[in-house]
Design an enzyme around this catalytic site. Structure first.
Site, short mmCIF file in Angstrom:
data_model
loop_
_atom_site.label_atom_id
_atom_site.label_comp_id
_atom_site.label_asym_id
_atom_site.label_seq_id
_atom_site.Cartn_x
_atom_site.Cartn_y
_atom_site.Cartn_z
N LYS A 53 0.87 -1.24 0.03
CA LYS A 53 0.14 -0.13 -0.01
C LYS A 53 1.03 1.15 0.14
O LYS A 53 0.47 2.40 -0.44
CB LYS A 53 -0.99 -0.01 1.27
CG LYS A 53 -1.75 -1.18 1.31
CD LYS A 53 -2.41 -1.83 0.03
CE LYS A 53 -3.20 -3.23 0.18
NZ LYS A 53 -2.23 -4.34 -0.05
N ILE A 188 -3.55 -7.57 -9.74
CA ILE A 188 -4.41 -6.45 -10.19
C ILE A 188 -3.72 -5.19 -9.73
O ILE A 188 -3.53 -4.04 -10.09
CB ILE A 188 -5.95 -6.54 -9.93
CG1 ILE A 188 -6.38 -7.73 -10.96
CG2 ILE A 188 -6.72 -5.36 -10.43
CD1 ILE A 188 -6.15 -7.54 -12.29
N GLY A 273 -1.92 -17.41 -6.49
CA GLY A 273 -2.29 -18.16 -5.22
C GLY A 273 -1.01 -18.05 -4.28
O GLY A 273 -0.01 -17.73 -4.45
N HIS A 446 -23.03 16.09 4.44
CA HIS A 446 -22.81 16.63 2.72
C HIS A 446 -21.54 17.49 2.83
O HIS A 446 -21.30 18.07 3.59
CB HIS A 446 -23.81 17.61 2.30
CG HIS A 446 -24.02 18.05 1.16
ND1 HIS A 446 -24.13 17.20 -0.22
CD2 HIS A 446 -23.80 19.34 0.69
CE1 HIS A 446 -24.13 17.99 -1.13
NE2 HIS A 446 -23.96 19.31 -0.78
#
Length: 469
Positions: A53, A188, A273, A446
């Site tokens: 990450k 991915i 995997g 909002h």
């Protein structure tokens, strides 16, 4: 056999669940030791979750910088210095290692760096990394040995010395052409990151779709998103052989319904995997059985087939997420104290850290159909969420599954900015068994991405008249 040192608890492997258990038990006054072969703190802070990450975030910065003109910032050409990307990642890892060493010291748990194997029930011999051996015995043992990347049985693939995620996160250059074998979560994420670092990237997936566990609409949306960034995909494609050496020149020969083709590349990444780290550690000498996939056989309390031996995390066949290992820790901790916790019925979320991310919790449409569960499905494109008008992050969608008979939220999927955070809010409602109208009518701040939940849930069809009576 020499006299063994005695501990109350021995933990083999220092992954997330194991280290938390060690620190807890040591702080409770138990003599506790952790045997770790290589990575202080396990794979997550060293070579998996945090480092990946970290580099994915660097790739996002590169992407934003290259598109800065769209937001009014003129900064000229953009180039990524992969050596600095790696240095930033390594600096973070060093901080994590220091944190873990300090946590061991503060808790009183002993960290033993070496390779451990059972020589008798609840007895482990450790070949120390610094030389010599120690023989350790205990009243109870917890296995936390994790998994490693699988290398498919493809002719000459192993000889090509392919990258796994571990080596991919240590590159100080962007490959000119990276071929990724496997269209799962790891493949991915890294495909998008290296495309953003400047590499040409081709993903080869043997199945008909990437992200095979996801619904087709989610997988297709992620594929379109990455295609728009220039990632190439070959699905329903089998790799026949690999020639050359990764890092220099490799040729991947593949076959699909369209025929045989060759892919010329500079580097190859295997993301096909995981395999449990359960061989060669003497489990048979301790009476610990494996299942037919090589994972440690456990019951829902995470007890193995050997008395007073437990297993935590991926090696026990638990879902391969760090947050699941944390829950495994809680289960074993409470059961060691006389509790009755188990793994059944826990609600496990997951997140694919692409940009934007894909998050999911509960049932998806395919799982509901397989289980014979009737559900009402509602979707909302992210372009309908007002926050995206301000940020321009219009890709993706939200989707929810609602029970037909009692309005419970059965599952939620989101591909969009901050998907993991929005998904967690839905997860809390699911845990509380909150009927969806309460979430629909909540006053949500909002302008946030979570505000889209109101519009999404307003799209849920009403119950049939028969059910409503």
């Amino acid at each position: 056999m020499s006299q063994a040192e005695h501990f109350k608890t021995l933990i083999l492997g220092s992954g997330q669940g194991g280290k938390l258990l060690a620190w807890h038990l040591a702080q409770m006054g138990q003599r506790t030791a952790v045997v770790e072969r290589q990575w202080v703190g396990g794979s997550c802070p060293n070579v998996a979750c945090l480092p990946s990450k970290n580099e994915i975030w660097s790739a996002r910065i590169a992407h934003l910088a290259s598109h800065a003109a769209e937001f009014g910032t003129m900064n000229g050409s953009v180039k990524t210095d992969m050596a600095k990307v790696r240095k930033r990642k390594r600096t973070m890892v060093d901080r994590e290692v220091s944190f873990h060493l300090d946590a061991y010291k503060r808790s009183g748990a002993e960290l033993i760096m070496g390779t451990g194997r059972f020589v008798a029930p609840r007895t482990i011999e450790v070949q120390l990394n610094g030389g010599g051996t120690r023989l350790l015995a205990s009243d109870q043992v917890v296995l936390n040995v994790g998994t490693h990347a699988a290398i498919p049985d493809i002719p000459d693939l192993a000889a090509a010395r392919p990258l796994s995620h571990v080596e991919a996160l240590e590159l100080d250059y962007a490959p000119s052409h990276l071929v990724v074998l496997g269209g799962g979560y790891v493949g991915i994420e890294l495909a998008q990151a290296y495309r953003r670092f400047g590499s040409r990237v081709t993903v080869v997936e043997p199945g008909p779709q990437i992200l095979s566990r996801e619904d087709a609409d989610a997988a297709d949306a992620v594929r379109r998103l990455l295609c728009d960034e220039g990632v190439g995909f070959l699905t329903s494609t089998q790799v026949l052989r690999v020639d050359g050496q990764s890092g220099k020149k490799v040729t991947v020969t593949a076959r699909s319904a369209a025929g045989e083709r060759q892919i010329e590349a500079s580097d190859i990444l295997v993301a096909s995997g995981r395999i449990p780290n359960t061989t060669g550690i003497g489990l048979e000498k301790a009476g610990i059985e494996l299942d037919d996939r090589g994972y440690i056989r456990v019951n829902e309390r995470l007890e193995t087939t050997a008395p007073d031996v437990w297993a935590i995390g991926e090696c026990a066949g638990s879902p391969q997420f760090t947050h699941v290992s944390v829950d495994d820790f809680r289960i074993v901790r409470d059961n060691l104290a006389g509790g009755t916790r188990g793994t059944r019925h826990r609600l496990v979320p997951h997140c694919l850290f692409t940009d934007p991310p894909l998050a999911h919790v509960g049932l998806n449409e395919r799982e509901a159909e397989r289980q014979g569960i009737t559900a009402r499905v509602a979707k909302l494109p992210m372009s309908a969420v007002l926050r995206t008008e301000a940020t321009g992050e219009t890709q993706g969608f939200m989707k929810v599954l609602i029970a037909e008979d009692d309005d419970r939220i059965l599952g939620f999927t989101m591909l969009g900015s901050e998907a993991g955070e929005v998904m967690t809010a839905v997860q809390m409602a699911m845990l509380a068994r909150t009927p969806y109208p309460i979430v629909r009518d909540a006053v949500i701040t909002h302008l946030t991405f979570a505000e889209g939940l109101g519009a999404l849930l307003s799209n849920v069809a009403p119950r049939t008249k028969l059910d409503a009576l």
